[in-house]
Motif scaffolding. Structure first.
Motif: not given
Length: 245
Positions: A1-8
């Motif tokens: 499975m693929t994922a993207v993380i949006i986090e600063d």
């Protein structure tokens, strides 16, 4: 499975990335801002899952979701629980509070697997409903003389505002001041039970005995006869859809 993380917050992003890799995810990218996220989703194929912090350095993530249609399942990751209701309005499958508990992450992954199979059985539906239900406030602490009193949400006839303050009216006809605005309460309460009929009142469906529809839509609530519950004209259609469910 693929994922993207949006986090600063880089340490938190690295920890989440490590956990996901250990669970056989391929993390395609870690994005740290609204602008970089918008650019990436416009130029790349969307992953299976997006782990999205709500408050980013250049705004909140709802700007992303309002600007572009993300085809992935959304999981919100944040230190702030006041956005829970709004998050689920964006079809999120979960809402994880930071620091992320690995056991809750595992439950989220199980939920995602249920989504993939189309919720083939009723137990999967119950699992989702119970998880979402737990995100909403079910009780409130208020001052009662020299003591604190706990009021369950199903005891509340309505929340109302008056003279720049907010109040609870209970089914015992008692009123208490509450240190919260109606705007915030609207986000925190279960939407199937409570409805903001106008700027002044947020009412509990449980206590509505009838509707009077003359030139206005007026709620009949026997235990609160001292109030005039008039539904705002702009909200009547939405209110009726909510009430008949």
């Amino acid at each position: 499975m693929t994922a993207v993380i949006i986090e600063d917050e880089i340490p938190g992003a690295k920890r989440l990335e490590k956990l996901l890799i250990e669970k056989d995810f391929t993390v395609l990218v870690v994005l740290t801002s609204v602008v970089s996220a918008l650019r990436w989703f416009e130029e790349n194929n969307h992953p299976d899952l997006v782990f999205m912090d709500i408050k980013l350095r250049d705004g909140n993530c709802f700007r992303i979701l309002d600007s572009i249609q993300i085809k992935s399942k959304i999981v919100f990751t944040t230190a702030y629980d006041e956005f829970a209701l709004k998050a689920f309005n964006y079809n999120a499958i979960d809402y994880l509070l930071k620091p992320i508990d690995e056991s809750k992450l595992d439950k989220m992954i199980s939920k995602y697997d249920a989504f993939k199979t189309g919720f083939a059985n009723a137990s999967n539906w119950r699992f989702l409903e119970e998880n979402i239900e737990n995100k909403f406030k079910t009780s409130f602490l208020v001052s009662s003389g020299n003591h604190l009193k706990k009021i369950e949400s199903d005891e509340v006839i309505c929340f109302f505002s008056d003279a720049n303050a907010s109040f609870i009216l209970t089914n015992q006809s008692r009123q208490f001041t509450i240190n919260n605005s109606l705007d915030n309460l609207e986000q925190q309460l279960a939407p199937e039970s409570f409805f903001r009929i106008n700027r002044k009142f947020l009412v509990n469906k449980k206590y509505i005995s009838a509707l009077k529809n003359d030139t206005q839509m007026i709620l009949q609530i026997p235990d609160a006869k001292e109030f005039n519950f008039v539904v705002s004209r702009l909200r009547i259609r939405t209110f009726l859809e909510w009430y008949k469910k």
